[in-house]
Design a protein around this motif. Structure first.
Motif, short mmCIF file in Angstrom:
data_model
loop_
_atom_site.label_atom_id
_atom_site.label_comp_id
_atom_site.label_asym_id
_atom_site.label_seq_id
_atom_site.Cartn_x
_atom_site.Cartn_y
_atom_site.Cartn_z
N ARG A 80 32.10 13.40 38.03
CA ARG A 80 31.27 12.20 38.04
C ARG A 80 29.89 12.57 38.54
O ARG A 80 29.74 13.42 39.41
N THR A 81 28.87 11.90 38.00
CA THR A 81 27.50 12.14 38.45
C THR A 81 26.90 10.85 38.99
O THR A 81 25.72 10.62 38.89
N PHE A 82 27.75 9.98 39.56
CA PHE A 82 27.28 8.72 40.12
C PHE A 82 27.95 8.51 41.47
O PHE A 82 28.93 9.17 41.80
N ARG A 83 27.40 7.58 42.23
CA ARG A 83 27.97 7.27 43.54
C ARG A 83 29.39 6.75 43.36
O ARG A 83 29.68 6.03 42.41
N PRO A 84 30.29 7.07 44.28
CA PRO A 84 31.68 6.64 44.13
C PRO A 84 31.86 5.12 44.20
O PRO A 84 32.84 4.60 43.71
N ASP A 85 30.89 4.39 44.79
CA ASP A 85 31.02 2.94 44.87
C ASP A 85 30.32 2.22 43.73
O ASP A 85 30.32 0.99 43.67
N VAL A 86 29.73 2.97 42.78
CA VAL A 86 29.07 2.39 41.61
C VAL A 86 29.61 3.09 40.37
O VAL A 86 29.44 4.29 40.22
N ILE A 87 30.28 2.33 39.51
CA ILE A 87 30.84 2.91 38.28
C ILE A 87 30.10 2.33 37.09
O ILE A 87 30.21 1.13 36.82
N PRO A 88 29.34 3.14 36.36
CA PRO A 88 28.63 2.63 35.18
C PRO A 88 29.60 2.15 34.11
O PRO A 88 30.68 2.72 33.92
N THR A 89 29.22 1.10 33.39
CA THR A 89 30.11 0.55 32.37
C THR A 89 30.38 1.54 31.24
O THR A 89 31.47 1.56 30.69
N ASP A 90 29.41 2.40 30.92
CA ASP A 90 29.67 3.37 29.85
C ASP A 90 30.77 4.35 30.25
O ASP A 90 31.56 4.79 29.42
N TYR A 91 30.87 4.67 31.54
CA TYR A 91 31.94 5.53 32.03
C TYR A 91 33.26 4.77 32.03
O TYR A 91 34.30 5.29 31.63
N LEU A 92 33.23 3.52 32.44
CA LEU A 92 34.42 2.70 32.55
C LEU A 92 34.99 2.34 31.18
O LEU A 92 36.18 2.46 30.93
N PHE A 93 34.13 1.93 30.25
CA PHE A 93 34.58 1.47 28.94
C PHE A 93 34.74 2.60 27.93
O PHE A 93 35.47 2.45 26.97
N GLN A 94 34.06 3.71 28.11
CA GLN A 94 34.16 4.89 27.24
C GLN A 94 34.04 4.54 25.76
O GLN A 94 34.84 4.95 24.93
N GLY A 95 33.03 3.72 25.42
CA GLY A 95 32.77 3.37 24.03
C GLY A 95 33.52 2.15 23.52
O GLY A 95 33.27 1.70 22.42
N ASN A 96 34.45 1.63 24.30
CA ASN A 96 35.20 0.43 23.90
C ASN A 96 34.46 -0.82 24.33
O ASN A 96 33.60 -0.78 25.21
N GLN A 97 34.80 -1.95 23.74
CA GLN A 97 34.19 -3.23 24.11
C GLN A 97 35.00 -3.96 25.16
O GLN A 97 34.52 -4.90 25.77
N GLU A 98 36.25 -3.54 25.36
CA GLU A 98 37.08 -4.16 26.39
C GLU A 98 38.08 -3.18 26.95
O GLU A 98 38.44 -2.20 26.30
N ILE A 99 38.49 -3.46 28.20
CA ILE A 99 39.50 -2.64 28.86
C ILE A 99 40.49 -3.58 29.54
O ILE A 99 40.18 -4.74 29.81
#
Length: 60
Positions: free
Chosen positions: A18-37
């Motif tokens: 990861r290249t972001f703070r552990p308390d901030v998760i970018p949506t592109d990382y979370l969704f990985q190209g999907n529109q919903e999770i």
């Protein structure tokens, strides 16, 4: 003097790191190209989706 930690770095990272703070998760990382999770929390399932306007909607 206090300096802030950047939210992300622009340098390439190794796969799986990861290249972001552990308390901030970018949506592109979370969704990985999907529109919903789907999120499981205490035995309940929730749907988090990105709307056409770029907003987030969480439903049970």
């Amino acid at each position: 003097m206090h300096t802030q930690t950047p939210l992300s770095t622009h340098s390439p990272a190794e796969p799986g790191t990861r290249t972001f703070r552990p308390d901030v998760i970018p949506t592109d990382y979370l969704f990985q190209g999907n529109q919903e999770i789907l999120i499981s929390h205490k035995g309940e399932h929730y749907r988090l989706r990105i709307t056409k306007n770029g907003k987030l909607i969480l439903t049970k």
